[in-house]
Design a protein around this motif. Sequence first.
Motif, PDB file in Angstrom:
ATOM      1  N   ILE A  11       0.843  -1.206   0.000  1.00 18.46           N
ATOM      2  CA  ILE A  11       0.000   0.000   0.000  1.00 18.46           C
ATOM      3  C   ILE A  11       0.875   1.252   0.000  1.00 18.46           C
ATOM      4  O   ILE A  11       0.612   2.199  -0.736  1.00 18.46           O
ATOM      5  CB  ILE A  11      -0.983  -0.022   1.185  1.00 18.46           C
ATOM      6  N   LYS A  12       1.946   1.238   0.792  1.00 18.99           N
ATOM      7  CA  LYS A  12       2.870   2.380   0.803  1.00 18.99           C
ATOM      8  C   LYS A  12       3.546   2.544  -0.557  1.00 18.99           C
ATOM      9  O   LYS A  12       3.747   3.656  -1.028  1.00 18.99           O
ATOM     10  CB  LYS A  12       3.936   2.198   1.883  1.00 18.99           C
ATOM     11  N   ILE A  14       2.418   1.866  -3.517  1.00 22.35           N
ATOM     12  CA  ILE A  14       1.551   2.413  -4.569  1.00 22.35           C
ATOM     13  C   ILE A  14       0.825   3.687  -4.136  1.00 22.35           C
ATOM     14  O   ILE A  14       0.018   4.210  -4.886  1.00 22.35           O
ATOM     15  CB  ILE A  14       0.538   1.361  -5.072  1.00 22.35           C
ATOM     16  N   SER A  15       1.159   4.169  -2.953  1.00 26.62           N
ATOM     17  CA  SER A  15       0.502   5.389  -2.471  1.00 26.62           C
ATOM     18  C   SER A  15       1.167   6.657  -2.989  1.00 26.62           C
ATOM     19  O   SER A  15       0.647   7.753  -2.809  1.00 26.62           O
ATOM     20  CB  SER A  15       0.454   5.413  -0.942  1.00 26.62           C
ATOM     21  N   SER A  16       2.283   6.515  -3.645  1.00 22.01           N
ATOM     22  CA  SER A  16       3.009   7.668  -4.178  1.00 22.01           C
ATOM     23  C   SER A  16       2.592   7.928  -5.624  1.00 22.01           C
ATOM     24  O   SER A  16       2.631   7.032  -6.468  1.00 22.01           O
ATOM     25  CB  SER A  16       4.516   7.385  -4.121  1.00 22.01           C
ATOM     26  N   ASP A  17       2.218   9.174  -5.899  1.00 25.70           N
ATOM     27  CA  ASP A  17       1.863   9.549  -7.273  1.00 25.70           C
ATOM     28  C   ASP A  17       3.024   9.325  -8.227  1.00 25.70           C
ATOM     29  O   ASP A  17       2.829   8.922  -9.376  1.00 25.70           O
ATOM     30  CB  ASP A  17       1.426  11.012  -7.340  1.00 25.70           C
ATOM     31  N   ARG A  19       5.371   7.040  -8.009  1.00 27.50           N
ATOM     32  CA  ARG A  19       5.501   5.601  -8.291  1.00 27.50           C
ATOM     33  C   ARG A  19       4.428   5.128  -9.249  1.00 27.50           C
ATOM     34  O   ARG A  19       4.691   4.300 -10.118  1.00 27.50           O
ATOM     35  CB  ARG A  19       5.477   4.809  -6.988  1.00 27.50           C
ATOM     36  N   ILE A  20       3.241   5.672  -9.126  1.00 27.95           N
ATOM     37  CA  ILE A  20       2.171   5.346 -10.070  1.00 27.95           C
ATOM     38  C   ILE A  20       2.560   5.824 -11.463  1.00 27.95           C
ATOM     39  O   ILE A  20       2.381   5.100 -12.453  1.00 27.95           O
ATOM     40  CB  ILE A  20       0.826   5.955  -9.637  1.00 27.95           C
ATOM     41  N   HIS A  50      12.468   5.307  -5.887  1.00 28.35           N
ATOM     42  CA  HIS A  50      11.114   4.835  -6.170  1.00 28.35           C
ATOM     43  C   HIS A  50      11.141   3.433  -6.774  1.00 28.35           C
ATOM     44  O   HIS A  50      10.326   2.576  -6.407  1.00 28.35           O
ATOM     45  CB  HIS A  50      10.391   5.798  -7.122  1.00 28.35           C
ATOM     46  N   LYS A  53      11.565   0.714  -4.131  1.00 27.31           N
ATOM     47  CA  LYS A  53      10.310   0.404  -3.430  1.00 27.31           C
ATOM     48  C   LYS A  53       9.413  -0.491  -4.282  1.00 27.31           C
ATOM     49  O   LYS A  53       8.769  -1.410  -3.785  1.00 27.31           O
ATOM     50  CB  LYS A  53       9.550   1.681  -3.058  1.00 27.31           C
ATOM     51  N   ASN A  57       8.318  -4.751  -3.721  1.00 28.39           N
ATOM     52  CA  ASN A  57       6.933  -5.214  -3.689  1.00 28.39           C
ATOM     53  C   ASN A  57       6.528  -5.965  -4.951  1.00 28.39           C
ATOM     54  O   ASN A  57       5.343  -6.135  -5.234  1.00 28.39           O
ATOM     55  CB  ASN A  57       6.010  -4.019  -3.440  1.00 28.39           C
TER      56      ASN A  57
END
Length: 90
Positions: A11-12, A14-17, A19-20, A50, A53, A57
């Motif tokens: 969740i952490k 994919i919570s970064s714009d 990283r998206i 990034h 991370k 995952n």
Amino acid sequence: MADLELDLNLIKAISSDKRIDILKLLNKGRKTPTDIAKELHLSTPSVLEHLDKLIENNLVERIDEGRKWKYYSCLLYTSDAADEEDSVDL
């Protein structure tokens, strides 16, 4: 599609714009950190953090072909790699 276990680390991740944005870019094809940095107007060290991370995952993989440049690729299925119902829209 690979099963993803939803935990706090994922969740952490994919919570970064940013990283998206990186996942969206890599969903189109493999890229070097420098390519990603240029396209997203980020510094290469920031992109590498990034990517680390995302690798932790199992969302991205590092491809080392024994050359100077290291490539990164999205591990999520794309619409080109799977049927529409199995693909992940980013």
